[in-house]
Every structure is written in C-alpha cells, then in structure tokens.
Design a protein around this motif. Structure first.
Motif, PDB file in Angstrom:
ATOM      1  N   ASP A 128      37.750  27.967  43.374  1.00 34.04           N
ATOM      2  CA  ASP A 128      38.143  29.152  42.608  1.00 34.04           C
ATOM      3  C   ASP A 128      37.065  29.514  41.591  1.00 34.04           C
ATOM      4  N   ALA A 129      36.379  28.504  41.065  1.00 35.06           N
ATOM      5  CA  ALA A 129      35.327  28.774  40.078  1.00 35.06           C
ATOM      6  C   ALA A 129      34.214  29.612  40.693  1.00 35.06           C
ATOM      7  N   GLU A 130      33.798  29.268  41.912  1.00 35.39           N
ATOM      8  CA  GLU A 130      32.753  30.039  42.573  1.00 35.39           C
ATOM      9  C   GLU A 130      33.241  31.435  42.924  1.00 35.39           C
ATOM     10  N   ALA A 131      34.498  31.546  43.320  1.00 37.88           N
ATOM     11  CA  ALA A 131      35.050  32.855  43.676  1.00 37.88           C
ATOM     12  C   ALA A 131      35.012  33.803  42.492  1.00 37.88           C
ATOM     13  N   ILE A 132      35.425  33.303  41.340  1.00 45.47           N
ATOM     14  CA  ILE A 132      35.455  34.150  40.149  1.00 45.47           C
ATOM     15  C   ILE A 132      34.048  34.454  39.651  1.00 45.47           C
ATOM     16  N   SER A 133      33.182  33.457  39.618  1.00 45.00           N
ATOM     17  CA  SER A 133      31.825  33.690  39.098  1.00 45.00           C
ATOM     18  C   SER A 133      31.067  34.695  39.948  1.00 45.00           C
ATOM     19  N   SER A 134      31.214  34.637  41.268  1.00 46.62           N
ATOM     20  CA  SER A 134      30.518  35.593  42.134  1.00 46.62           C
ATOM     21  C   SER A 134      31.108  36.994  41.986  1.00 46.62           C
ATOM     22  N   SER A 135      32.415  37.072  41.780  1.00 46.08           N
ATOM     23  CA  SER A 135      33.060  38.379  41.602  1.00 46.08           C
ATOM     24  C   SER A 135      32.603  39.034  40.304  1.00 46.08           C
ATOM     25  N   VAL A 136      32.607  38.262  39.228  1.00 45.31           N
ATOM     26  CA  VAL A 136      32.185  38.796  37.931  1.00 45.31           C
ATOM     27  C   VAL A 136      30.708  39.175  37.957  1.00 45.31           C
ATOM     28  N   ALA A 137      29.880  38.343  38.580  1.00 43.36           N
ATOM     29  CA  ALA A 137      28.445  38.645  38.668  1.00 43.36           C
ATOM     30  C   ALA A 137      28.207  39.947  39.413  1.00 43.36           C
ATOM     31  N   HIS A 138      28.968  40.173  40.483  1.00 48.16           N
ATOM     32  CA  HIS A 138      28.832  41.409  41.254  1.00 48.16           C
ATOM     33  C   HIS A 138      29.191  42.622  40.398  1.00 48.16           C
ATOM     34  N   LEU A 139      30.300  42.538  39.676  1.00 46.96           N
ATOM     35  CA  LEU A 139      30.725  43.666  38.844  1.00 46.96           C
ATOM     36  C   LEU A 139      29.743  43.918  37.705  1.00 46.96           C
ATOM     37  N   ARG A 140      29.213  42.867  37.119  1.00 46.28           N
ATOM     38  CA  ARG A 140      28.229  43.041  36.057  1.00 46.28           C
ATOM     39  C   ARG A 140      26.947  43.679  36.580  1.00 46.28           C
ATOM     40  N   SER A 141      26.591  43.353  37.826  1.00 43.11           N
ATOM     41  CA  SER A 141      25.392  43.961  38.406  1.00 43.11           C
ATOM     42  C   SER A 141      25.570  45.458  38.595  1.00 43.11           C
ATOM     43  N   LEU A 142      26.834  45.890  38.652  1.00 38.57           N
ATOM     44  CA  LEU A 142      27.138  47.314  38.793  1.00 38.57           C
ATOM     45  C   LEU A 142      27.314  47.997  37.434  1.00 38.57           C
ATOM     46  N   GLY A 143      27.120  47.231  36.371  1.00 40.04           N
ATOM     47  CA  GLY A 143      27.191  47.812  35.034  1.00 40.04           C
ATOM     48  C   GLY A 143      28.530  47.680  34.339  1.00 40.04           C
TER      49      GLY A 143
END
Length: 328
Positions: A163-178
């Motif tokens: 779950d930690a990897e799932a959340i970190s990758s999701s948040v990183a993706h959204l942050r990359s979109l601003g």
C-alpha cells in the motif's frame, strides 16, 4: 460399523483427533506427533480397511469476501485457474452479505478433509476481528496462506500488495501534474489496508485533514469526494476503484469534468476500468503473481515443508489513463 462405510470423520471421532489429522496420517504426511500418529493407526487397523476419503485429498478451500466486488472475483478466478493447473480442486467460500459468515465457513471446514486454505482479504485484515477461527483451523492440521491480510498471531504465510508504494506512486503522479491539494478517500480505519494507505499518504507530507474515511463503495467514494471538493481539493486518491467511480459521480453532480476540474486515481485496476468514461487511472494489484506465490507456498506446506511467516509485499503498478490531468 461396516468397513466400506468408514469416513475420515468416523476415524477422527474414535481416535479423538481432527479429520485433518487423520487425513495427514492416512496420506503419510509429516506434521503429526508420533504418539498421535500411532493412536490413529491403531484405530484404523482395528476397524479394518482404510477410510473412504471421498476424493478430497487435493481439495483447497479459498475464502473470499462477497463476489460482487470485481477485485475479489478476480482473485477467486485466478486462484481457480492456477489450482486446476496444479491438479488441485477448489472449494470456494464466499462470505457475502446474507450468506454464511467467514467464521461459519471456517467452522465447517473443520469437518471437511481439505488439504489447505487460501484466504483473500479476510478477517485478518480487520483490526477489530479475532484470529481465533483461523488459529483453530491451523491447529487442526490445515495449513493456510493469506492474501492481503496479515496477523503475526497466526501461523501462516502472508502475501500483500504494498500500500505504501501504491500511495507514493499515486501522489508522485499527481504532483508531477501540478496538484498540491490532494485528498485521500478510503474506507474505515479499522481495516489494515486503510491504515497502511493513510500512513503512507501522511508520510508524503500531506495534511491529515485531507484524509476522509467512509466505506469501500460507490456511495462511500461519493460522500468522501463531496467533503474533499468542498475543502478545495483538485485531486483525489481513492482506496478502491469502486470508490473512484463514486468520486467521479460526485464531480458530475456538481457539473465538474474529470480530469479538467478534478483528477481521480483508483486502486485495484478492476476489470472494465479501462472502459469507464473517462478511463480510470488506477493502481494495479499483481493478482497473478500473488496467487502463484500463495499456491506454491501452500502446496509446499501441505507436503510438510515449513513456511516463512514474514509478510511478502508485492510491487503494484500505476496504470495512467484519462482520469488524471494537469491542475488548473
């Protein structure tokens, strides 16, 4: 008692042991104390011909929550295919609303000559539930493995999606979109997966007020999105695909467009998520790999080999589709 009508249960009752223990003795499997083995053999010899196993020597019980959730159905289907390829028969136990409870199924399994048990997202994932029923079944000689459910008090093998990897990758993706105003929509905090997702979300430096716990359903996702949108969030990470669909529905009720006005990420990559409108960006659980690992370890345990109780975490994949876009 006519010898031809003997069953494992008959022998177990006379020997004062479980049917699983009788099955292990009859099939020459390890894991039975010598005194117990001798006692069972004495009863079997005194009654004549060996008992009728009823064809259950390679029967694996699979416990899943209600099959209305496409993710649980996907695990059940994959386990069925892989068990059949391994020459095993599957006994599916679906503990959905209105049917037998998980505890009732486990009590029933004590009287059936099953070789082993695979539990998917069972009561071990509920921090308020007791592991007593699983402990009793395992103590009776039935090895068990668990997918997406961990409890150090249970003698089994454990396989979970990180779950930690799932959340970190999701948040990183959204942050990359601003996106900076990112919310998390999850189920009740009593569930292990919810707590792990929440902890991982907060570890990204996000505000605890951006976490909304409801229930894992479309309605729960819509209710969570309602609160998060009122608070000004422009992106929502959801604890399941079903919740993500609820979040999208709330956006549409408000006249908002996904992803122009709101980005949404799901979890599971359930069947058909690639065909929703818009196609859902989501985290894919490695169902095939997890099922294979669980079956391999279970069958090794059935043969008497020791299992490692350390929880094995599997890497999820973020599948980017059309429900996420740049922040406005």
């Amino acid at each position: 008692m006519p010898p031809g009508r003997l069953t494992m249960s008959d022998i177990a009752q006379l020997a004062g042991v479980s049917t699983a223990t009788v099955s292990r003795v009859f099939n020459g499997k390890p894991g039975v104390a010598e005194a117990t083995r001798a006692s069972v053999m004495a009863v079997m010899e005194s009654l004549g011909p060996p008992p009728d196993q009823g064809g259950h020597g390679n029967l694996i019980a699979v416990m899943v929550p209600e099959l209305g959730n496409p993710t649980f159905a996907a695990f059940g289907n994959e386990l069925s295919l892989q068990l059949a390829a391994a020459g095993q028969h599957m006994f599916l136990c679906s503990s959905g609303p209105g049917g037998l409870t998980e505890e009732q199924y486990l009590d029933t399994l004590l009287g059936i000559e099953v070789s082993g048990l695979i539990s998917v997202s069972g009561s071990l994932a509920d921090t308020l539930a007791t592991p007593e029923h699983y402990q009793r079944l395992i103590a009776a000689g039935v090895p068990a493995v668990f997918i997406n459910g961990y409890d150090e008090r249970v003698d089994g093998a454990f396989f979970s999606t990180s779950d930690a990897e799932a959340i970190s990758s999701s948040v990183a993706h959204l942050r990359s979109l601003g996106h900076t105003r990112i919310g998390l929509a999850v189920g009740q905090q009593r569930y292990q997966s919810t707590r792990r997702k929440t902890d991982a979300f907060l570890a990204q430096g996000l505000d605890p007020a951006s976490v909304v716990s409801t229930i894992y359903s479309v309605e729960g996702g819509q209710a969570a999105a309602n609160r998060l949108l009122d608070a000004g969030h422009t992106a929502i990470v959801c604890g399941s695909d079903i919740m993500a669909l609820g979040a999208i529905r709330e956006a549409r009720v408000r006249g908002l467009r996904v992803p122009r006005d709101l980005s949404v990420i799901g979890y599971d990559d359930s069947p058909l998520m690639a065909f929703t409108d818009p196609a859902l960006t989501t985290v894919r659980q490695p169902v095939t790999a997890m099922c294979k690992a669980a079956i391999d370890v279970l069958l090794a345990s059935v043969r008497g080999l020791e299992t490692d109780p350390t929880e094995m975490l599997f890497h999820p994949d973020l599948v980017i589709r059309q429900s996420t876009g740049p922040a406005r």
